[in-house]
Design a protein around this motif. Structure first.
Motif, PDB file in Angstrom:
ATOM      1  N   LEU A 211      68.676  11.951 126.367  1.00 17.37           N
ATOM      2  CA  LEU A 211      69.010  12.442 125.027  1.00 17.37           C
ATOM      3  C   LEU A 211      68.890  13.953 124.987  1.00 17.37           C
ATOM      4  N   LEU A 212      70.010  14.622 124.644  1.00 20.23           N
ATOM      5  CA  LEU A 212      69.983  16.050 124.355  1.00 20.23           C
ATOM      6  C   LEU A 212      69.938  16.178 122.839  1.00 20.23           C
ATOM      7  N   LEU A 213      68.791  16.579 122.305  1.00 18.97           N
ATOM      8  CA  LEU A 213      68.556  16.641 120.872  1.00 18.97           C
ATOM      9  C   LEU A 213      68.725  18.075 120.391  1.00 18.97           C
ATOM     10  N   ILE A 214      69.785  18.314 119.633  1.00 17.08           N
ATOM     11  CA  ILE A 214      70.043  19.642 119.072  1.00 17.08           C
ATOM     12  C   ILE A 214      69.611  19.612 117.616  1.00 17.08           C
ATOM     13  N   THR A 215      68.638  20.422 117.266  1.00 17.06           N
ATOM     14  CA  THR A 215      68.088  20.362 115.912  1.00 17.06           C
ATOM     15  C   THR A 215      67.385  21.656 115.568  1.00 17.06           C
ATOM     16  N   HIS A 216      67.208  21.870 114.260  1.00 20.56           N
ATOM     17  CA  HIS A 216      66.385  22.987 113.816  1.00 20.56           C
ATOM     18  C   HIS A 216      65.076  22.490 113.212  1.00 20.56           C
ATOM     19  N   ASP A 217      64.859  21.176 113.212  1.00 20.85           N
ATOM     20  CA  ASP A 217      63.642  20.587 112.648  1.00 20.85           C
ATOM     21  C   ASP A 217      62.562  20.554 113.731  1.00 20.85           C
ATOM     22  N   LEU A 218      61.686  21.537 113.714  1.00 23.17           N
ATOM     23  CA  LEU A 218      60.684  21.654 114.771  1.00 23.17           C
ATOM     24  C   LEU A 218      59.666  20.521 114.724  1.00 23.17           C
ATOM     25  N   ALA A 219      59.428  19.941 113.551  1.00 24.94           N
ATOM     26  CA  ALA A 219      58.505  18.807 113.469  1.00 24.94           C
ATOM     27  C   ALA A 219      59.077  17.595 114.192  1.00 24.94           C
ATOM     28  N   VAL A 220      60.385  17.365 114.042  1.00 27.45           N
ATOM     29  CA  VAL A 220      61.045  16.273 114.773  1.00 27.45           C
ATOM     30  C   VAL A 220      60.966  16.533 116.272  1.00 27.45           C
ATOM     31  N   VAL A 221      61.192  17.779 116.675  1.00 26.82           N
ATOM     32  CA  VAL A 221      61.126  18.130 118.095  1.00 26.82           C
ATOM     33  C   VAL A 221      59.740  17.830 118.658  1.00 26.82           C
ATOM     34  N   SER A 222      58.696  18.196 117.912  1.00 24.25           N
ATOM     35  CA  SER A 222      57.340  18.018 118.426  1.00 24.25           C
ATOM     36  C   SER A 222      56.982  16.553 118.609  1.00 24.25           C
ATOM     37  N   GLY A 223      57.601  15.680 117.806  1.00 28.63           N
ATOM     38  CA  GLY A 223      57.298  14.260 117.928  1.00 28.63           C
ATOM     39  C   GLY A 223      58.216  13.499 118.853  1.00 28.63           C
TER      40      GLY A 223
END
Length: 629
Positions: A211-223
């Protein structure tokens, strides 16, 4: 599973050659979630489009390879060199993509079920009723209520969050080996977001899906993420294991992003917004691309191009950083670097708000009901009504912010549109909405026009709400011409240029069309349009959902500054609880068309009484570290 070698993507534009991606290198393992983060316009989505070979007509891959594991050939296949006929089997079959904007990705004249079945039949052996049954199963898995009925609806009948879930179902239904997820949860409320992220984790465990996750939600990234790459102006400037990235960010840009996150602790102070914007990628760079915005800028930053330097200690995972602070073997300059601010606990026991005294109500909504007709038969006769909003009452004080929160489809957006008088011909509206004592539902002609100067709306989907045939300048001027007739052309120009600066856009953007911008940049245009006529009340429908962290901080600071200086009130519709903690004075929680809990921010967020509110808050992602790879 996937390796990108020295990828360079160029776009031919009127302003010159845009180097959208400039020498990108990535390697993603099987079963790994790799997060690509950064500001709007830095090249994240262009990277995704290049992987799928879906670049716009003016875009070309100037250099590089995209290597995908080919189990049948016991080697790797360069995706960029495949003939289009073979690429069609890879695109959607082996590599799936969840697009950023479902409204522009779903076919408006096809039922959502037809679109999912089309993908299933193109990439699996299922046909007919078996394919339809699988489509219904996936709609259920992504949280669409009544999937047996909703499968036969058109996209326009669904909310923004529901359309995003349809896009996710369409992508995952073919069970690809690798998924590129471009802002997959941006339009989703926290409970559905948690459900989707849990589903992606399950699929990774079952299928070894990358999964390549492109996002600006850093909380989602951390989890979610195992590793994180931070992009800026077409280049990767930091790569690290997720836990290391959030605990010890090295690049000044990474540290600034983490400090810009809104929460209750920063409520009574401006957010640490990063000054300026991403530089235009037509620029010939001679030094560090972040230098003009960097708080730790040194004299030679403007003339020396930084390379990626590994800053990890012996025995630790690699932690490359593109910054001249680390030129001395990658470690000598690491000591002065600040660490990230400590994350909030998963659920704070108390939330300290300095709530001001409630002012006189500017807007009073009483027993609002919005009923949409249900049409059946060849003649589309009205067979009944669907109660989208069922007896909602609240008030917004002058100079105050009321946050309206709840799951997608609960009636939040419908409430906002009804108040702004955008549903008169589509639905039956009952109740009252008093603006300074005048019932908005009874106004017509000049009285309604005057009221619309007082109340504006920022729409959830910026692409669908901007006229694609109008330049940005004309989009912003349209409202001024219609509602601020006392302003001449010169005054309108000054107002538009000031707005452009306020929302963080460059003035050359005024002569461009909406399709030339990223999703976040389009949202800034929509915010500027709402602010243009200087309203007293703004209905903000997910105004920051498409914005990256730094621009979100700029916009929230701007909204609070305008509230202090001009006394503007906000009806703030959002699913971002961090934003609610920071900006809202009062909170109303909606479920199935009704308000189930209402009170001050401190009351609702610190000690929720309703089980539904407790469930919402429990699903909020926080910066809590990352999963092990």
């Amino acid at each position: 599973m996937l390796r990108i070698d020295n990828l360079k993507v160029e776009l031919d534009s009127e302003a010159g050659l845009v180097k959208a991606i400039d020498g990108l290198d990535l390697a993603i393992r099987r079963g790994e979630t790799f997060a690509l983060v950064g500001e709007s316009g830095c090249g994240k989505s262009m990277t995704a489009l290049a992987l799928m070979r879906l670049l716009p007509d003016n875009g070309t891959v100037a250099q590089g390879r995209v290597l995908l594991d080919d189990e049948d050939r016991h080697g790797q296949t360069d995706v960029l060199s495949l003939p289009e006929a073979r690429m069609r089997s890879v695109r959607g079959g082996r590599i799936g993509m969840i697009f950023q904007e479902p409204s522009t990705s779903l076919n408006p004249v096809m039922k959502v079920g037809q679109q999912i079945v089309e993908a299933i039949e193109a990439h699996t052996a299922l046909r007919g009723e078996a394919a339809r049954a699988k489509a219904i199963e996936w709609l259920r898995r992504v949280g669409i209520p009544e999937p047996e009925r909703r499968i036969d609806e058109y996209p326009f009948r669904m909310s923004g969050g529901q359309k995003q879930r349809v896009m996710i179902a369409m992508t995952l239904a073919t069970e690809p080996d690798f998924v590129v997820a471009d802002e997959p949860t941006t339009a989703l409320d926290v409970t559905i977001q948690k459900q989707i992220l849990d589903l992606l984790r399950d699929l990774q465990r079952e299928q070894g899906m990358g999964l390549l996750l492109i996002t600006h939600d850093l909380a989602v990234v951390s989890g979610m993420a195992h590793r994180v790459a931070l992009m800026y102006a077409g280049q990767i400037i930091e790569v690290a294991e997720a836990a290391e990235f959030f605990a010890h960010p090295r690049h000044p840009y990474a540290r600034a992003l983490l400090k810009a996150l809104p929460d209750a602790q920063r409520r009574n102070q401006p957010l640490a917004a990063i000054a300026g914007t991403v530089p235009p990628l037509t620029t010939h760079f001679t030094g560090c691309r972040f230098a003009p915005r960097c708080e730790r800028r040194m004299p030679h930053c403007d003339s020396t191009l930084p390379e990626l330097v590994d800053t990890s200690a012996d025995g630790q995972s690699p932690h490359p950083v593109r910054c001249l602070l680390y030129v001395d073997d990658g470690r000598a300059a690491a000591a002065p670097a600040e660490s990230a601010p400590p994350p909030l606990p998963a659920r704070a026991a108390t939330v300290a708000f300095a709530d001001q005294a409630v002012g006189a109500p500017l807007l009073q909504v009483s027993d609002l009901k919005v009923r949409f007709p249900i049409r059946k038969g060849a003649l589309q006769r009205v067979a009944g009504y669907f109660n989208a909003v069922d007896g909602v009452s609240f008030q917004v004080g002058a100079g105050r912010t009321l946050a309206l929160v709840g799951e997608s489809g609960c009636g939040k957006t419908t409430t906002g549109k009804a108040i702004v008088q955008l549903l008169r011909t589509q639905a039956r509206i009952e109740g009252r909405a008093l603006l300074d004592g005048s019932n908005l539902f009874e106004l017509n002609g000049d009285a309604l026009r005057a009221a619309r100067q007082q109340i504006q709306i920022i729409f959830q989907d910026p692409f669908a709400s901007l006229n694609p045939r109008m330049r940005v300048y004309d989009v912003l001027e349209e409202g001024l011409i219609s509602l601020r007739t006392e302003m001449d052309a010169g005054a309108r120009k000054q107002r538009i240029e000031a707005l452009t600066d306020q929302v963080g856009l460059r003035r050359e953007a005024l002569q461009r069309y909406p399709h030339e911008f990223s999703g976040g940049q389009r949202q800034r245009i929509a915010i500027a349009r709402a602010l243009a006529v200087q309203p007293r009340l703004i209905v903000c429908d997910e105004p920051t959902s498409a914005l990256d962290v730094s621009v979100q901080a700029q916009v929230l600071n701007l909204l609070k500054q305008l509230q202090r200086e001009l006394g503007i009130s906000y009806l703030f519709i959002t699913h971002n609880i961090g934003v609610v903690e920071y900006i809202a004075d009062e909170v109303a929680v909606m479920q199935r068309g009704r308000i189930v809990e209402q009170g001050t921010s401190a009351q609702v967020l610190s000690a929720p009484r309703e089980a539904y509110t407790q469930t919402l808050l429990a699903a909020v992602p926080r910066l809590i570290g990352a999963p092990s790879a």
